[in-house]
Write an enzyme that holds these catalytic residues in place. Structure first.
Site, PDB file in Angstrom:
ATOM      1  N   GLY A  71      14.958 -10.403  -2.708  1.00  0.00           N
ATOM      2  CA  GLY A  71      14.628 -10.587  -1.296  1.00  0.00           C
ATOM      3  C   GLY A  71      13.339  -9.884  -0.943  1.00  0.00           C
ATOM      4  CG  ASN A  72      10.891 -11.042   1.842  1.00  0.00           C
ATOM      5  OD1 ASN A  72      11.107 -10.804   3.020  1.00  0.00           O
ATOM      6  ND2 ASN A  72      10.864 -12.278   1.369  1.00  0.00           N
TER       7      ASN A  72
END
Ligand code: CTP
Length: 414
Positions: free
Chosen positions: A212-213
């Site tokens: 993810g980020n």
């Protein structure tokens, strides 16, 4: 801000949720609105008119015969108050007041005013759950809805009686959101569909882990609010968000880049404006494991990644054949060579505008409330904007979108 200079008539009736409405009156006033409060007799048993007078800096009306400064009395004043309002909010609205409004009674100042008020009505009910669920209340709500009245809430939660159920007034923030949307509904984007991608994406490694980020979705959500406040019909295609989806915005959840791509392509033919504010993963694990990956004896793990579709680039390609979206805006988050990279994205993805931000600066980028951006448009010099809140950036971006939309349509007409 949409509230600036607007005249809001705030009808306050007798329910305990009134303490939250003091906060609402204060927030509306701070936003630049002129708030005229009309209270029922019952409301004054919970909170003194003086409280509202202090937060709005204006006279509060209760008694129909109360003299007002220009020598008239409030029963005459109500005609003026009602006719000049841009929005009529009734909060908290008791079952009794909803009934009186549905049937057009005029037995106190608030109900008399309502009969003369042609502005949009926004009602925030607050009552015990059995009163809300009663066939009489539901029929009254249906009558008002048929007349175009907007209801916000009630929601489930703790009630004054100590019980839990549906009947609790929504929070002031949600009433504010709905008020902004109603005030803007005939704005320059009325009748236009604006699609915004927001938040990060999650690319599964196995059923438990993902890549993810750090995107919070704040910028995309601020854009959705700003577009809605200009009257647009807004669809937010989003991954995980750290902020709630705003009132009046249609949300479609898309967790992975592929899901976000599919959701965006599906809506493209009906899209006037597309804004890519999501932080979309450029790569995903090539073969996500069906079962949880066990560490066993392994000292290292190699995950092969493959490219995901570039949503915005595909939108840029398809708009050539579809003629839609009319306007496409992208974001560029960079840590170096901001302008050069952003310029490249503007052309490579066939965009009208790029909002570029230097995420190495402490006051810009992920999970903070401010942004320092530079705006790039075709055949224009890059335009650095000062440090602004994400809400202000969003408002200014949407104003640019309105200009771009007019320009493209002007060209089509010509
Ligand atoms: N974008 C997209 N689909 C992707 C990747 C990005 O729609 N798969 C959009 C983003 O929403 C943003 C813009 O494209 O509006 C960012 O451009 P991009 O070149 O992808 O930026 P980065 O992901 O930072 O890529 P690069 O590694 O090329 O800098």
């Amino acid at each position: 801000m949409i509230l600036e200079g607007k005249r809001i008539l705030l009808g306050v009736t007798g329910g305990i949720a009134i303490y939250k409405v003091v906060h609402l009156a204060s927030r509306l006033t701070q936003g630049g609105a002129q708030v005229d409060v009309v209270m029922t007799e019952a409301a004054t048993r919970f909170v003194a008119p003086m409280t509202f007078q202090a937060v709005t800096q204006r006279a509060v009306y209760v008694d129909p015969w109360q003299p007002i400064p220009d020598g008239e009395h409030a029963r005459i004043a109500h005609v003026h108050l009602a006719r000049s309002a841009d929005l009529f909010i009734i909060a908290p609205a008791t079952a009794n007041t909803i009934a009186r409004l549905a049937h057009g009674l005029a037995d106190d100042l608030l109900s008399s005013i309502a009969l003369s008020c042609a502005a949009p009505w926004l009602i925030a009910p607050a009552m015990e759950s059995h009163m809300w669920a009663s066939p009489a209340t539901q029929a009254n709500v249906a009558i008002l809805r048929d007349r175009g009245v907007t209801f916000v809430g009630p929601v489930a939660g703790h009630l004054a009686s100590g019980a839990k159920g549906v009947g609790r007034m929504v929070e002031p923030e949600e009433i504010m959101e709905a008020a902004r949307a109603l005030l803007g509904r005939n704005g320059p984007l009325a009748g236009r569909r604006v699609v915004i991608t927001a938040g990060g994406t999650r690319e599964p490694i196995d059923p438990v882990r993902y890549i993810g980020n750090r995107s919070s979705g704040k910028m995309g959500v601020a854009l959705a609010q700003a577009a809605r406040d200009l009257g647009a019909d807004v669809v937010l295609i989003h991954g995980p968000l750290q902020v709630p989806v705003p009132w009046g915005v249609e949300a479609r959840y898309a967790e992975t880049a592929q899901a976000m791509y599919e959701a965006t392509m599906a809506i493209l033919p009906e899209t006037d404006v597309l804004i890519g504010a999501a932080a979309v993963a450029d790569f995903r694990p090539a073969e996500p494991a069906a079962d949880k990956v066990k560490k066993e004896e392994a000292q290292e793990l190699v995950i092969r990644l493959v490219r995901t579709p570039d949503i915005l680039a595909e939108v840029g390609r398809r708009r050539r054949e579809l003629g839609r979206p009319r306007v496409v805006v992208g974001f560029a988050a960079e840590t170096r060579d901001l302008i050069a990279y952003a310029q490249e994205k503007l052309h490579a993805k066939n965009l009208d505008m790029v909002v570029a931000n230097d995420i190495s600066a402490p006051d810009a980028g992920f999970a903070v409330d401010t942004n320092r951006v530079t705006i790039l448009r075709r055949e224009r010099e890059p335009e650095p904007w000062p440090l602004l809140s994400k809400d202000e950036v969003a408002e200014r971006v949407m104003q640019e979108v309105v200009v771009l939309l007019r320009q493209t349509e002007g060209m089509d007409d010509g």
